[in-house]
Motif scaffolding. Structure first.
Motif, PDB file in Angstrom:
ATOM      1  N   VAL A 240      -7.275  33.175 -36.938  1.00 22.48           N
ATOM      2  CA  VAL A 240      -6.999  32.640 -35.591  1.00 22.48           C
ATOM      3  C   VAL A 240      -7.142  31.122 -35.447  1.00 22.48           C
ATOM      4  N   GLU A 241      -7.752  30.477 -36.431  1.00 26.33           N
ATOM      5  CA  GLU A 241      -8.060  29.060 -36.258  1.00 26.33           C
ATOM      6  C   GLU A 241      -6.815  28.192 -36.059  1.00 26.33           C
ATOM      7  N   SER A 242      -5.705  28.584 -36.642  1.00 28.05           N
ATOM      8  CA  SER A 242      -4.493  27.770 -36.459  1.00 28.05           C
ATOM      9  C   SER A 242      -4.037  27.765 -34.997  1.00 28.05           C
ATOM     10  N   LYS A 243      -4.402  28.796 -34.232  1.00 31.75           N
ATOM     11  CA  LYS A 243      -4.049  28.823 -32.803  1.00 31.75           C
ATOM     12  C   LYS A 243      -5.063  28.061 -31.942  1.00 31.75           C
ATOM     13  N   ILE A 244      -6.331  28.067 -32.378  1.00 33.78           N
ATOM     14  CA  ILE A 244      -7.411  27.569 -31.516  1.00 33.78           C
ATOM     15  C   ILE A 244      -7.809  26.132 -31.857  1.00 33.78           C
ATOM     16  N   HIS A 245      -7.947  25.859 -33.133  1.00 32.67           N
ATOM     17  CA  HIS A 245      -8.488  24.577 -33.613  1.00 32.67           C
ATOM     18  C   HIS A 245      -9.853  24.281 -33.002  1.00 32.67           C
ATOM     19  N   ALA A 246     -10.784  25.206 -33.253  1.00 33.05           N
ATOM     20  CA  ALA A 246     -12.154  25.031 -32.758  1.00 33.05           C
ATOM     21  C   ALA A 246     -12.970  24.124 -33.674  1.00 33.05           C
ATOM     22  N   PHE A 247     -12.574  24.024 -34.934  1.00 29.02           N
ATOM     23  CA  PHE A 247     -13.389  23.304 -35.919  1.00 29.02           C
ATOM     24  C   PHE A 247     -12.737  22.003 -36.358  1.00 29.02           C
ATOM     25  N   ILE A 248     -13.578  21.006 -36.621  1.00 28.45           N
ATOM     26  CA  ILE A 248     -13.108  19.784 -37.273  1.00 28.45           C
ATOM     27  C   ILE A 248     -13.226  19.956 -38.790  1.00 28.45           C
ATOM     28  N   SER A 249     -14.332  20.555 -39.229  1.00 31.34           N
ATOM     29  CA  SER A 249     -14.464  20.830 -40.666  1.00 31.34           C
ATOM     30  C   SER A 249     -15.191  22.152 -40.866  1.00 31.34           C
ATOM     31  N   LEU A 250     -14.836  22.837 -41.947  1.00 29.02           N
ATOM     32  CA  LEU A 250     -15.499  24.092 -42.297  1.00 29.02           C
ATOM     33  C   LEU A 250     -16.396  23.841 -43.509  1.00 29.02           C
ATOM     34  N   MET A 251     -17.467  24.644 -43.625  1.00 27.49           N
ATOM     35  CA  MET A 251     -18.407  24.484 -44.728  1.00 27.49           C
ATOM     36  C   MET A 251     -18.476  25.795 -45.503  1.00 27.49           C
ATOM     37  N   ARG A 252     -17.299  26.265 -45.896  1.00 24.63           N
ATOM     38  CA  ARG A 252     -17.176  27.596 -46.482  1.00 24.63           C
ATOM     39  C   ARG A 252     -18.088  27.774 -47.699  1.00 24.63           C
ATOM     40  N   GLU A 253     -18.012  26.811 -48.612  1.00 26.16           N
ATOM     41  CA  GLU A 253     -18.731  26.973 -49.879  1.00 26.16           C
ATOM     42  C   GLU A 253     -20.246  27.042 -49.666  1.00 26.16           C
TER      43      GLU A 253
ATOM     44  N   GLY B 176     -19.662  25.544 -40.064  1.00 27.57           N
ATOM     45  CA  GLY B 176     -18.735  24.430 -39.867  1.00 27.57           C
ATOM     46  C   GLY B 176     -19.101  23.608 -38.656  1.00 27.57           C
ATOM     47  N   LYS B 177     -18.328  22.531 -38.498  1.00 26.78           N
ATOM     48  CA  LYS B 177     -18.577  21.569 -37.427  1.00 26.78           C
ATOM     49  C   LYS B 177     -17.440  21.670 -36.402  1.00 26.78           C
ATOM     50  N   THR B 178     -17.827  21.810 -35.145  1.00 29.65           N
ATOM     51  CA  THR B 178     -16.824  22.111 -34.123  1.00 29.65           C
ATOM     52  C   THR B 178     -16.305  20.863 -33.411  1.00 29.65           C
ATOM     53  N   ASN B 179     -15.107  21.041 -32.883  1.00 28.70           N
ATOM     54  CA  ASN B 179     -14.386  19.953 -32.235  1.00 28.70           C
ATOM     55  C   ASN B 179     -15.031  19.572 -30.897  1.00 28.70           C
ATOM     56  N   MET B 180     -14.777  18.366 -30.478  1.00 28.75           N
ATOM     57  CA  MET B 180     -15.426  17.826 -29.278  1.00 28.75           C
ATOM     58  C   MET B 180     -14.652  16.609 -28.787  1.00 28.75           C
ATOM     59  N   ASP B 181     -14.829  16.290 -27.514  1.00 26.00           N
ATOM     60  CA  ASP B 181     -14.327  15.008 -27.022  1.00 26.00           C
ATOM     61  C   ASP B 181     -15.073  13.904 -27.765  1.00 26.00           C
ATOM     62  N   GLU B 182     -14.368  12.845 -28.061  1.00 28.00           N
ATOM     63  CA  GLU B 182     -14.941  11.743 -28.826  1.00 28.00           C
ATOM     64  C   GLU B 182     -16.283  11.286 -28.235  1.00 28.00           C
ATOM     65  N   PHE B 183     -17.316  11.299 -29.071  1.00 25.27           N
ATOM     66  CA  PHE B 183     -18.679  10.928 -28.666  1.00 25.27           C
ATOM     67  C   PHE B 183     -19.165  11.731 -27.457  1.00 25.27           C
ATOM     68  N   ALA B 184     -18.626  12.930 -27.283  1.00 26.56           N
ATOM     69  CA  ALA B 184     -19.019  13.845 -26.202  1.00 26.56           C
ATOM     70  C   ALA B 184     -18.625  13.328 -24.824  1.00 26.56           C
ATOM     71  N   MET B 185     -17.669  12.399 -24.796  1.00 21.36           N
ATOM     72  CA  MET B 185     -17.232  11.844 -23.515  1.00 21.36           C
ATOM     73  C   MET B 185     -15.948  12.515 -23.075  1.00 21.36           C
ATOM     74  N   GLY B 186     -16.099  13.566 -22.299  1.00 19.11           N
ATOM     75  CA  GLY B 186     -14.917  14.254 -21.807  1.00 19.11           C
ATOM     76  C   GLY B 186     -15.284  15.647 -21.344  1.00 19.11           C
ATOM     77  N   SER B 187     -14.352  16.283 -20.652  1.00 12.78           N
ATOM     78  CA  SER B 187     -14.596  17.593 -20.068  1.00 12.78           C
ATOM     79  C   SER B 187     -13.540  18.591 -20.510  1.00 12.78           C
ATOM     80  N   SER B 188     -12.797  18.287 -21.569  1.00 18.91           N
ATOM     81  CA  SER B 188     -11.675  19.145 -21.935  1.00 18.91           C
ATOM     82  C   SER B 188     -11.424  19.279 -23.434  1.00 18.91           C
ATOM     83  N   THR B 189     -12.146  18.513 -24.259  1.00 14.83           N
ATOM     84  CA  THR B 189     -11.919  18.482 -25.712  1.00 14.83           C
ATOM     85  C   THR B 189     -10.507  18.002 -26.059  1.00 14.83           C
ATOM     86  N   GLU B 190      -9.824  17.391 -25.096  1.00 14.58           N
ATOM     87  CA  GLU B 190      -8.532  16.776 -25.394  1.00 14.58           C
ATOM     88  C   GLU B 190      -8.711  15.393 -26.008  1.00 14.58           C
TER      89      GLU B 190
END
Lengths: 96, 485
Positions: free
Chosen positions: B36-49, B119-133
């Motif tokens: 599902v990640e290709s639809k959501i893009h919740a992560f910036i990086s994954l730490m699979r290994e 993994g590390k999840t997506n966010m508004d730059e420096f946590a400044m925002g209300s939409s993760t856009e």
């Protein structure tokens, strides 16, 4: 009403070590004006004699014992440096 | 049910009974991410290994009889917390290649408990925002409606939860950045009291407001996560030197006999009628359980957006001065001299909202304007905190909506900073007063978008929030619903 002029935007940008294109300067001047106008609602609050709040929880300074603790190794501290020279961070010349 | 859809406490019991393994859970989570990640893009990086290694280590630990509640539990972490050896970007170009040489205290605590960091999840730059856009690495979509935002700034963590791409997640909340996305994604999100959780290794945004907290699938999981996160840390001078209780005792208790305040200023015009109806439904449900409600007043509520958007940018302008291209982070090539390098690196490295806030903050703190803006806002902040003190004299908790509207459409508020700021209107005040707050799923719109309800309590009274959240879950288990993806 004008809260902030383009010249002030340029001045504040310099203080913040930011630089903008002409387009951005115009856009920021207009947007900062709107935002600062919105902040005017605070003028309606009487704050005479009210202490400013700087911390969410009342705390005194957090002292600790003056003992040597583990710190980052030089190589670890330099690992993210954009440019280095030996054990130093390297930067462009400071004075032209 | 697939393993990735279960709660921490369900998985803990299965692991203890030998019905599954940490490796199987981690594999189920990564299978879901792959699907599902290709639809959501919740992560910036994954730490699979490293995650699979941690899962194998967790299985050995469980076999040795040394497991905690979190041993073998896959957890997603907002990309604002330092992870040793793994990129930590804060959603910014300026930190695109930053690899921290140390772990944040909360990461170290999660690892010590045997949790598996996936993994590390997506966010508004420096946590400044209300939409993760406003992430430099692309937006995150709301799993309930892919054309809508997941909220922010911890939108990646909330979306990963709603999409069952993790079992629990970590976010940060400076003005609602855990509670607002939790509400818009239909999961539980808790912002702890200022000082309860160490912020060592959290990239600072606004230091008098920032807090780290959990996203969870229910109140019991939230308690388990808080147990792992809370506690004094000598490395964070704002962390409070007090023993945290075992939060697991609070879910399951009854809220009977409590008095919960309804701040009248939070129920005014501008709220979506479906949200008002859902919150009124919560009040009716809790009344049946023996909770008494009374109207209270927080008269300074109408100033919270102005106060917040002076104080947070002021602190940010100071905190973000460290991004100068010298020791780490992006450096613009070919600068003539040092000042030019600072300016060019920041110009190219920061996005527009971050620059806007640095500008507001620098202006508010500058000579000639300090008294009118920063000092004035800090004084009004004192009065706002006094309003809460007054309300909590007669109330165990307060109840409010989390957001004025359900998740809005992608792009809807991108060109209007003030409209975007107003989407945090109900969550800012707890940060300004340092109070804990929780967002709990309390219904859905007719179009199927999640709605959350917020409870606030006195400082360090997280236990009450967990009790009332769990009482609500037993009656109306909205948190069990998941989107069809």
């Amino acid at each position: 009403m004008v809260k902030i002029t383009r010249q002030e935007v340029e001045y504040v940008a310099h203080l913040a070590r930011l630089d903008f294109t002409d387009d951005e300067k115009n856009r920021f001047t207009a947007q900062l004006n709107d935002i600062l106008m919105y902040m005017d609602v605070l003028n309606a609050v009487d704050t005479t004699g009210v202490e400013p709040m700087t911390h969410a929880i009342a705390r005194t300074n957090a002292f600790r014992e003056d003992i040597v603790c583990e710190s980052l190794e030089t190589e670890a501290a330099l690992a993210n440096a954009p440019e280095r020279q030996g054990p130093y961070f390297r930067v462009p010349k400071v004075i032209d | 049910m697939n393993l990735n859809e279960l709660t921490i406490h369900e998985l803990r019991d299965k692991l203890a009974a030998g019905e599954t393994t940490a490796l199987a859970i981690a594999e189920a989570v990564f299978r879901r991410i792959d699907a599902v990640e290709s639809k959501i893009h919740a992560f910036i990086s994954l730490m699979r290994e490293s995650a699979l290694e941690e899962a194998a280590a967790a299985d050995r630990r469980i076999a040795a009889g040394d497991a905690t509640d979190l041993t073998g539990i896959p957890i997603a972490v907002k990309d604002v917390l330092c992870t040793k050896g793994s990129p930590t970007t804060c959603g910014s170009r300026i930190l695109e290649n930053f690899v921290p040489p140390y772990d944040a205290t909360v990461i170290a605590k999660l690892k010590a408990a045997g949790a598996v960091i996936i993994g590390k999840t997506n966010m508004d730059e420096f946590a400044m925002g209300s939409s993760t856009e406003r992430s430099a690495f692309g937006l995150t979509r709301n799993p309930w409606d892919l054309e809508r935002i997941p909220g922010g700034s911890s939108g990646g963590s909330a979306a990963a939860m709603a999409a069952d791409e993790c079992i629990a997640a970590i976010g940060t909340d400076t003005g609602g950045s855990i509670r607002q996305p939790a509400s818009l994604c239909g999961v539980v999100g808790l912002k702890p009291t200022y000082g309860l959780v160490s912020r060592y290794g959290l990239v600072a945004f606004a230091s008098s407001l920032d807090q780290i907290g959990p996203f969870a699938k229910d109140a019991e999981d939230c308690a388990i996560m808080l147990n792992a996160l809370a506690g004094h840390d000598p490395k964070d001078s704002t962390s409070v030197p007090a023993e945290a209780p075992d939060y697991r005792m609070f879910p399951g208790r009854e809220a009977k006999g409590w008095t919960v305040g309804i701040p009248k200023e939070y129920f005014v015009e501008g709220i979506d009628p479906e949200i008002s109806a859902a919150v009124n439904g919560v009040i009716a449900t809790l009344e049946r359980l023996g909770v008494a409600f009374r109207e209270v007043s927080l008269p300074r509520t109408k100033y919270c957006v102005a106060v917040y958007y002076i104080i947070a940018p002021s602190e940010a302008s100071s905190n973000l001065a460290r991004y100068d291209g010298v020791r780490y982070g992006f450096r613009s090539a070919g600068s003539r001299n040092l000042i030019d390098m600072f300016k060019q690196s920041r110009l190219e490295g920061f996005g527009s909202e971050v620059k806007r806030r640095i500008m507001i903050g620098t202006y508010s703190l500058s000579a000639g304007y300090y008294d009118a803006y920063y000092k004035k806002a800090s004084q009004v902040r004192t009065l706002m905190r006094q309003d809460f003190d007054e309300a909590f004299k007669t109330c165990d908790a307060l109840v409010t909506p989390v957001t004025p509207t359900p998740a809005f459409r992608i792009g809807e508020k991108m060109d209007d900073p003030i409209q975007m700021y107003l989407s945090d209107i109900f969550t800012l005040s707890t940060n300004l007063a340092g109070l804990p707050g929780i967002s709990v799923p309390c219904g859905y719109t007719t179009t199927g978008l999640p709605i959350g309800v917020q409870f606030m309590a006195r400082h360090f009274d997280e236990g009450k929030l967990l009790t009332i959240a769990s009482a609500l879950e037993r009656e109306t288990p909205f948190e069990k619903r998941r989107p069809a993806l």
